[in-house]
Enzyme design. Sequence first.
Site, short mmCIF file in Angstrom:
data_model
loop_
_atom_site.label_atom_id
_atom_site.label_comp_id
_atom_site.label_asym_id
_atom_site.label_seq_id
_atom_site.Cartn_x
_atom_site.Cartn_y
_atom_site.Cartn_z
N GLY A 46 -72.97 62.09 36.57
CA GLY A 46 -73.94 61.01 36.53
C GLY A 46 -73.43 59.93 35.60
N GLN A 51 -73.22 52.53 30.35
CA GLN A 51 -72.00 53.28 30.02
C GLN A 51 -70.73 52.57 30.46
OE1 GLN A 51 -73.62 57.25 31.57
NE2 GLN A 51 -72.33 57.85 29.85
N CYS A 89 -71.99 64.36 27.54
CA CYS A 89 -72.14 62.98 28.02
C CYS A 89 -70.78 62.31 27.99
CB CYS A 89 -73.12 62.23 27.11
SG CYS A 89 -73.33 60.50 27.55
N LEU A 90 -70.48 61.54 29.03
CA LEU A 90 -69.20 60.82 29.09
C LEU A 90 -69.02 59.89 27.89
CD1 LEU A 90 -69.12 59.81 32.88
CD2 LEU A 90 -67.92 61.71 31.77
N HIS A 132 -81.46 62.85 31.81
CA HIS A 132 -80.34 62.34 31.01
C HIS A 132 -80.03 60.88 31.34
CE1 HIS A 132 -76.29 62.98 28.97
NE2 HIS A 132 -76.07 61.87 29.66
N GLU A 133 -79.94 60.57 32.64
CA GLU A 133 -79.56 59.21 33.04
C GLU A 133 -80.70 58.21 32.83
OE1 GLU A 133 -76.53 58.84 33.34
OE2 GLU A 133 -75.94 60.90 33.78
N HIS A 136 -80.56 57.11 29.37
CA HIS A 136 -79.52 56.11 29.12
C HIS A 136 -80.03 54.68 29.31
CE1 HIS A 136 -75.68 57.92 28.16
NE2 HIS A 136 -75.70 58.75 29.19
NI NI Z 1 -74.57 60.47 29.47
#
Ligand code: NI
Length: 167
Positions: A46, A51, A89-90, A132-133, A136
């Site tokens: 995701g 991001q 998380c990225l 989670h997204e 963000h």
């Molecule tokens: Ni993330």
Amino acid sequence: MTVRPIRYLGDPVLRRPAKKVSRVDDSIRRLIADMTESMYQAQGVGIAAPQIGVGLRVVVIGMPDEEPFALINPVVIKRSGERRLDEGCLSVPGYRGSLTRSLSVTVKALDEDGREIRVKSEGDLLAQCLEHETDHVNGLLYVDRLDAKTDLVKLEPAGAHVRDQDD
Ligand code: NI
């Protein structure tokens, strides 16, 4: 499609609540294509627009072996139950954390044609990813939801073996 660099914890764009998309047009669809490419390049499941440095309320989710899809202006309209999960998380590479997420999550959003959709999931990676997204685009990261700093674990070496689970 262009792979754009991932922004990391400490970058203010991750902390600003993103702006609502007022019209779903080709520029948004290009953004979605770039986000999808960037997500796969980083081996995530995701990604949210902040991001890659774009302050808009756009999310792409790509569950393993499933077609990726976009959520524009996503809002969690229903959540129930609780479960303890491990998460990454990225934008926070090399770390994992354990936190409490909802068991069942329903999100209302627009799809990439501007039609209203609802996505509901329960007890799986998608339910986790939806929360989670959506966090963000509200300027929240999973590290904000840890009960204690000890719930965050540094991976050795630098998280390479679990990156396929990062959101
Ligand atoms: Ni993330």
